[in-house]
Scaffold this motif. Structure first.
Motif, PDB file in Angstrom:
ATOM      1  N   ASP A   9       0.805  -1.223   0.000  1.00  0.00           N
ATOM      2  CA  ASP A   9       0.000   0.000   0.000  1.00  0.00           C
ATOM      3  C   ASP A   9       0.839   1.275   0.000  1.00  0.00           C
ATOM      4  O   ASP A   9       0.333   2.346  -0.330  1.00  0.00           O
ATOM      5  N   ASP A  13      -0.731   3.166  -6.410  1.00  0.00           N
ATOM      6  CA  ASP A  13      -1.336   2.117  -7.226  1.00  0.00           C
ATOM      7  C   ASP A  13      -1.554   2.655  -8.639  1.00  0.00           C
ATOM      8  O   ASP A  13      -2.624   3.153  -8.976  1.00  0.00           O
ATOM      9  N   THR A  15      -0.622   0.800 -11.553  1.00  0.00           N
ATOM     10  CA  THR A  15      -0.822  -0.262 -12.540  1.00  0.00           C
ATOM     11  C   THR A  15      -1.164  -1.553 -11.816  1.00  0.00           C
ATOM     12  O   THR A  15      -0.863  -1.707 -10.622  1.00  0.00           O
ATOM     13  N   ALA A  16      -1.783  -2.487 -12.528  1.00  0.00           N
ATOM     14  CA  ALA A  16      -2.134  -3.775 -11.925  1.00  0.00           C
ATOM     15  C   ALA A  16      -0.878  -4.641 -11.859  1.00  0.00           C
ATOM     16  O   ALA A  16      -0.265  -4.944 -12.891  1.00  0.00           O
ATOM     17  N   ARG A  17      -0.479  -5.006 -10.653  1.00  0.00           N
ATOM     18  CA  ARG A  17       0.699  -5.848 -10.472  1.00  0.00           C
ATOM     19  C   ARG A  17       0.317  -7.118  -9.725  1.00  0.00           C
ATOM     20  O   ARG A  17      -0.489  -7.072  -8.798  1.00  0.00           O
ATOM     21  N   PRO A  18       0.904  -8.253 -10.080  1.00  0.00           N
ATOM     22  CA  PRO A  18       0.687  -9.462  -9.272  1.00  0.00           C
ATOM     23  C   PRO A  18       1.349  -9.277  -7.916  1.00  0.00           C
ATOM     24  O   PRO A  18       2.320  -8.525  -7.778  1.00  0.00           O
ATOM     25  N   LYS A  19       0.849  -9.955  -6.906  1.00  0.00           N
ATOM     26  CA  LYS A  19       1.412  -9.845  -5.558  1.00  0.00           C
ATOM     27  C   LYS A  19       2.668 -10.713  -5.452  1.00  0.00           C
ATOM     28  O   LYS A  19       2.766 -11.634  -4.632  1.00  0.00           O
ATOM     29  N   ALA A 343      -4.436 -10.916 -22.177  1.00  0.00           N
ATOM     30  CA  ALA A 343      -4.391 -10.900 -20.708  1.00  0.00           C
ATOM     31  C   ALA A 343      -4.480 -12.307 -20.133  1.00  0.00           C
ATOM     32  O   ALA A 343      -3.779 -12.640 -19.167  1.00  0.00           O
ATOM     33  N   ALA A 347      -1.520 -14.231 -17.880  1.00  0.00           N
ATOM     34  CA  ALA A 347      -1.760 -14.782 -16.547  1.00  0.00           C
ATOM     35  C   ALA A 347      -1.360 -16.249 -16.469  1.00  0.00           C
ATOM     36  O   ALA A 347      -0.743 -16.690 -15.485  1.00  0.00           O
TER      37      ALA A 347
END
Length: 398
Positions: A9, A13, A15-19, A343, A347
């Protein structure tokens, strides 16, 4: 005091990033904090031209860090002089200004062109750019870009950029007027899905700009530094632009970029251009190590061979799965998926330990290290083949 509820956090934020947290890289491989290994065909968006953490870059950084980090851009330093002279020696340009990012280099190119217009073309300031083009994320470079997603953002934009169509010389000619000072383009539009300007178009565009006394600016942020099989892409078309920008690969993983210009186009006066970290010896030492590695004829030949192998394997994969064309040059290639399944493929590949990129929903872009091996290309192709086989089977069932 602000408190982040989760370690992720604290970063904006954007861009969409994988954890997933990457902790180590070597060559074509990355490792995350769980020890999982990934085969990387993104390489920081064509940044790590020698792969992750190459010894020549690490050694250059370590040696320079012990000598001098930054004496201020108000003074000369040895690595920047060496790198500037090496770039001039290997190109058609006469002078170099170093920057920290491709966007900053492109911003400098825009400023240089406008200065040229003020001095030599009665205040002309308009630059013709291209639909689908991408030149960075500063306000001026976003304005120069032809990316549709940028159009509603951060208004009002910087005026003075008229958009032509790639490979359509007539569309460029129609936009030229008394306010025009330059034409600026990527030799291959990477972000748009790897759409190349043809060599013929580049040659005709050079002739057109000379006819009208305009500057030709090539944005080689992604195509430069051996990415397409020659040190600089403009060499494929046998032309000499007035201005070129470099980024990404020039630093081999560290933040370095460059604005190059012919003596004719170099018209900045004292105070016009600068930057606190620009041309600092630490980054320039890394850039010199990268350039010396890539400029070796044997290295470029191996990169060309790897690109041809990757292209042929992608074509074979396309034929097997009924996909579209393979676009691009060298080790900057795209596979047309025909359908918006990028996409999903990304993934699945990520789960399988392969990093791919989809600049558009219906295309995959491949930007491996320039020293990627045939075995590594084969491993990526095998993974993608398995995913496409599953996708095809699922579609047939549906």
């Amino acid at each position: 005091m602000g408190i982040a509820t989760h370690p992720f956090d604290a970063l904006m934020d954007i861009t969409a990033r994988p954890k997933t947290v990457f902790v180590k890289g070597e060559g074509s491989w990355l490792w995350d904090d769980t020890g999982k290994r990934y085969l990387d065909f993104i390489q920081g968006w064509a940044v790590n031209c020698l792969g992750h953490s190459p010894d020549v870059v690490a050694d250059a950084l370590a040696a320079q860090a012990r000598l001098l980090l930054s004496p201020s851009p108000a003074f000369y330093n040895a690595p920047s002089l060496k790198l500037a002279n090496a770039l001039v020696e290997h190109s058609c340009f006469d002078q170099v200004f170093f920057a920290n990012s491709g966007a900053e280099a492109n911003e400098g190119a825009i400023k240089l062109a406008r200065k040229y217009g003020a001095l030599h073309r009665n205040g002309a300031y308009e630059i013709i750019t291209f639909e689908g083009g991408f030149h960075g994320r500063t306000l001026a470079t976003m304005s120069a870009s032809g990316k549709k997603a940028f159009e509603p953002l951060f208004e009002p934009k910087v005026p003075g950029f008229r958009k032509a169509l790639l490979n359509d010389l007539a569309s460029v000619r129609r936009l030229i007027n008394s306010k025009t000072v330059a034409v600026m383009l990527e030799p291959i539009q990477g972000e748009a899905g790897v759409w190349p300007a043809t060599d013929q178009f580049l040659s005709e565009l050079r002739a057109l700009t000379k006819e009208h006394g305009l500057l030709l600016i090539v944005d080689e942020i992604q195509t430069g530094m051996g990415r397409t099989g020659k040190l600089f892409h403009y060499e494929h078309a046998d032309i000499e632009p007035d201005i070129m920008t470099l980024g990404k690969g020039i630093g081999g993983g560290v933040p370095l970029a460059a604005l190059l210009a012919t003596e004719h186009a170099s018209c900045f006066e004292h105070g016009d251009q600068g930057g606190t970290f620009n041309g600092n010896p630490l980054m320039c030492a890394a850039g010199l190590a990268v350039l010396e590695s890539i400029a070796a004829p044997a290295f470029l030949k191996a990169a060309v061979d790897a690109g041809l192998f990757l292209e042929s394997e992608l074509q074979r994969l396309s034929a097997r799965h009924g996909l579209g064309e393979v676009r691009g040059r060298g080790l900057l290639l795209a596979l047309d998926l025909k359908l918006p399944m990028g996409a999903s493929i990304l993934a699945q590949a990520f789960e399988a330990g392969v990093l791919l990129n989809s600049p558009q929903p219906d295309a995959l872009r491949f930007m491996p290290a320039l020293n990627v091996t045939r075995d590594e290309i084969g491993a990526m192709i095998d993974c993608l083949d398995a995913i496409l086989t599953k996708v095809g089977a699922a579609r047939r069932v549906a």
